[in-house]
Design a protein around this motif. Structure first.
Motif: not given
Length: 161
Positions: A129, A125, A25, A110-111, A31, A114-115, A27, A117-118, A107
């Motif tokens: 997320d 995204a 990923l 990861c959400y 993160e 990812s949130a 990250f 990260h974005h 997962h």
């Protein structure tokens, strides 16, 4: 150290827990450090007698220093709490004390990361997320906490790594 090979479940779930390697990923170190702090808070809520919230704040200081670390850890706690306030089901996470597990991410985790990260990169995204993490419920408080966490982590220096 724990020798678990399965993610912990913060609540009873049906079916297998899906996960993948963190190295696959995008990250960054910040993160990943937030994930490590978040896992300690997940454990604190799941198994309160372990008092892992103390370790979460200590890990923040170790990663980001005495001035910034506690601020980031508190921001992670606020974000985790915002998720807990809206989710109806449990949250799958890996035990933070398991070295073998630290290479993987569920997962649900990861959400969350990812949130972050974005949010830090103004990515598109973020909304999806947040929607998935909060199970389609109101994401307003979560997004507010996530923005605060992104602001707290932008430009920080790591003491580790």
């Amino acid at each position: 150290m724990s020798q678990c090979s399965e993610p912990r479940r913060s609540d009873a779930h049906e079916g297998p827990i899906e996960f993948e390697r963190i190295a696959n990923l995008p990250f960054d170190r910040t993160e990943i450090a937030v994930l490590e702090i978040a896992r300690l808070f997940f454990l604190a809520f799941h198994v309160p007698q372990r008092c892992s919230w103390v370790a979460a704040f200590q890990h923040g200081e170790i990663e980001f220093g005495k001035a910034t670390g506690p601020v980031i850890a508190k921001s992670v706690l606020d974000t985790v709490s915002a998720v807990r306030d809206v989710r109806r089901s449990g949250f799958n996470y890996f035990d933070p004390s398991c070295r073998k597990c630290s290479a993987f991410i569920t997962h649900d985790e990861c959400y969350l990361i990812s949130a972050l990260h974005h949010t830090r990169r103004k990515g598109h995204a973020l909304q999806s997320d947040a929607f998935l993490l909060c199970e389609g419920r109101d994401v307003t408080q979560f997004l507010s906490c996530m923005r605060a966490l992104a602001n707290a982590t932008n430009g920080v220096k790591h003491l580790l790594h």
